[in-house]
Design a protein around this motif. Structure first.
Motif, mmCIF file in Angstrom:
data_model
loop_
_atom_site.group_PDB
_atom_site.id
_atom_site.type_symbol
_atom_site.label_atom_id
_atom_site.label_comp_id
_atom_site.label_asym_id
_atom_site.label_seq_id
_atom_site.Cartn_x
_atom_site.Cartn_y
_atom_site.Cartn_z
ATOM 1 N N UNK A 126 0.830 -1.204 0.000
ATOM 2 C CA UNK A 126 0.000 0.000 0.000
ATOM 3 C C UNK A 126 0.868 1.258 0.000
ATOM 4 N N UNK A 127 1.969 1.230 0.785
ATOM 5 C CA UNK A 127 2.888 2.377 0.817
ATOM 6 C C UNK A 127 3.551 2.621 -0.521
ATOM 7 N N UNK A 128 3.961 1.545 -1.204
ATOM 8 C CA UNK A 128 4.567 1.684 -2.532
ATOM 9 C C UNK A 128 3.551 2.211 -3.543
ATOM 10 N N UNK A 129 2.312 1.770 -3.400
ATOM 11 C CA UNK A 129 1.261 2.227 -4.316
ATOM 12 C C UNK A 129 1.011 3.725 -4.150
ATOM 13 N N UNK A 130 0.997 4.191 -2.895
ATOM 14 C CA UNK A 130 0.821 5.622 -2.648
ATOM 15 C C UNK A 130 1.985 6.425 -3.208
ATOM 16 N N UNK A 131 3.224 5.915 -3.019
ATOM 17 C CA UNK A 131 4.406 6.618 -3.527
ATOM 18 C C UNK A 131 4.394 6.680 -5.054
ATOM 19 N N UNK A 158 5.186 14.537 -8.736
ATOM 20 C CA UNK A 158 6.056 14.723 -7.581
ATOM 21 C C UNK A 158 7.238 13.755 -7.651
ATOM 22 N N UNK A 159 8.286 14.124 -6.941
ATOM 23 C CA UNK A 159 9.456 13.259 -6.874
ATOM 24 C C UNK A 159 9.124 12.056 -5.993
ATOM 25 N N UNK A 160 9.420 10.864 -6.487
ATOM 26 C CA UNK A 160 9.111 9.670 -5.713
ATOM 27 C C UNK A 160 9.872 9.677 -4.401
ATOM 28 N N UNK A 161 9.202 9.259 -3.348
ATOM 29 C CA UNK A 161 9.809 9.266 -2.024
ATOM 30 C C UNK A 161 10.960 8.272 -1.952
ATOM 31 N N UNK A 212 13.377 5.353 -0.214
ATOM 32 C CA UNK A 212 13.029 4.130 0.536
ATOM 33 C C UNK A 212 12.832 4.386 2.031
ATOM 34 N N UNK A 213 13.659 5.270 2.592
ATOM 35 C CA UNK A 213 13.530 5.575 4.022
ATOM 36 C C UNK A 213 12.193 6.231 4.307
ATOM 37 N N UNK A 214 11.776 7.186 3.464
ATOM 38 C CA UNK A 214 10.505 7.878 3.654
ATOM 39 C C UNK A 214 9.324 6.913 3.506
ATOM 40 N N UNK A 215 9.438 6.026 2.510
ATOM 41 C CA UNK A 215 8.366 5.041 2.318
ATOM 42 C C UNK A 215 8.282 4.113 3.522
ATOM 43 N N UNK A 216 9.438 3.706 4.044
ATOM 44 C CA UNK A 216 9.464 2.827 5.214
ATOM 45 C C UNK A 216 8.805 3.498 6.412
ATOM 46 N N UNK A 217 9.130 4.776 6.635
ATOM 47 C CA UNK A 217 8.539 5.496 7.763
ATOM 48 C C UNK A 217 7.028 5.620 7.605
ATOM 49 N N UNK A 218 6.571 5.868 6.357
ATOM 50 C CA UNK A 218 5.143 5.985 6.099
ATOM 51 C C UNK A 218 4.429 4.665 6.358
ATOM 52 N N UNK A 219 5.037 3.573 5.885
ATOM 53 C CA UNK A 219 4.457 2.246 6.102
ATOM 54 C C UNK A 219 4.403 1.925 7.590
ATOM 55 N N UNK A 220 5.448 2.268 8.311
ATOM 56 C CA UNK A 220 5.496 1.983 9.748
ATOM 57 C C UNK A 220 4.421 2.761 10.506
#
Length: 233
Positions: A46-51, A59-62, A64-72
């Motif tokens: 779901x986090x990858x889909x949002x990114x 927008x610039x793709x987030x 990996x660290x930002x995606x990880x924080x969002x998923x967490x």
């Protein structure tokens, strides 16, 4: 997720070059995954889909660290909302028998029906402000199958026993709210037990003060035991 949060991440054993191969691998992985692993996978996808959607909007793709924080964050929020609620049992405070005011006698009365439902019994205990036993009884009521009738008959007999002792201040306690309401009701009782109820209402006319109230079974144990003896059980 594994390096930053310590969450196990599913990694294919070989390179996947098509959507069908990816779908096949995911189905096989889900079959053997734990609930925690499934949760991490769903939130990660779901986090990858949002990114990806944000990147498609220019927008610039987030990172990996930002995606990880969002998923967490999503996982933590989900767990907080769906965590099992721990019910703390509320202790039941058992009501105890309390003595009446000085100068009063308290009657605790109760009725009981037999296991076969073809007879009943009644019992009562009379005590003063010091808790001293001043009288009591247990009685068998043949051909009485109604619990409410048993309560009323026991109550009537209990008041008679108290009045025979020339008591002027009587405090009656029953564990039947229905019977308490009948006695307090000003209107004439026209139910099948009405004649007995009306007789009980008239009894306090010969005393200075009379009070009736409901009490929990815990505070009426002595009368209940006598009622069971009266019914022969």
């Amino acid at each position: 997720m594994q390096s930053e949060k310590g969450v196990l991440v599913a990694i294919p054993l070989s390179q996947i070059d098509s959507q069908s191969a990816l779908a096949s691998w995911l189905l096989g992985w889900f079959a053997g995954a734990t609930d925690e692993e499934k949760e991490a996978m769903i939130h990660s996808v779901y986090g990858l889909w949002l990114a990806r959607n944000e990147a498609r909007d220019g927008k610039k793709i987030a990172s990996p660290h930002e995606i990880t924080e969002s998923v967490w964050e999503h996982m933590s929020e989900w767990r907080s909302l769906h965590a099992p609620k721990v019910r703390v049992p509320v202790p039941k405070i058992a009501e105890k028998w309390k003595p009446p005011d000085e100068g009063w006698l308290k009657i605790n009365s109760d009725g009981a029906t037999s296991k076969h439902g073809n007879s009943a019994g009644g019992g009562a205990v009379i005590r003063d402000h010091e808790g001293t036993f001043r009288g009591g009884f247990c009685q068998y009521f043949p051909h009485v199958a109604d619990p409410e009738a048993a309560e009323i008959l026991a109550c009537r007999r209990a008041i008679k026993v108290a009045l025979d002792r020339n008591v002027q201040k009587v405090y009656l306690e029953l564990d039947s709210q229905a019977v308490v309401q009948m006695i307090k009701q000003k209107e004439r009782n026209l139910s099948p037990v009405g004649p007995w109820v009306q007789e009980i209402k008239a009894m306090p006319n010969s005393v200075e003060e009379f009070s009736v109230s409901w009490v929990q079974r815990y505070a009426n144990v002595a009368a209940h035991k006598l009622a069971r003896i009266g019914v022969g059980e």
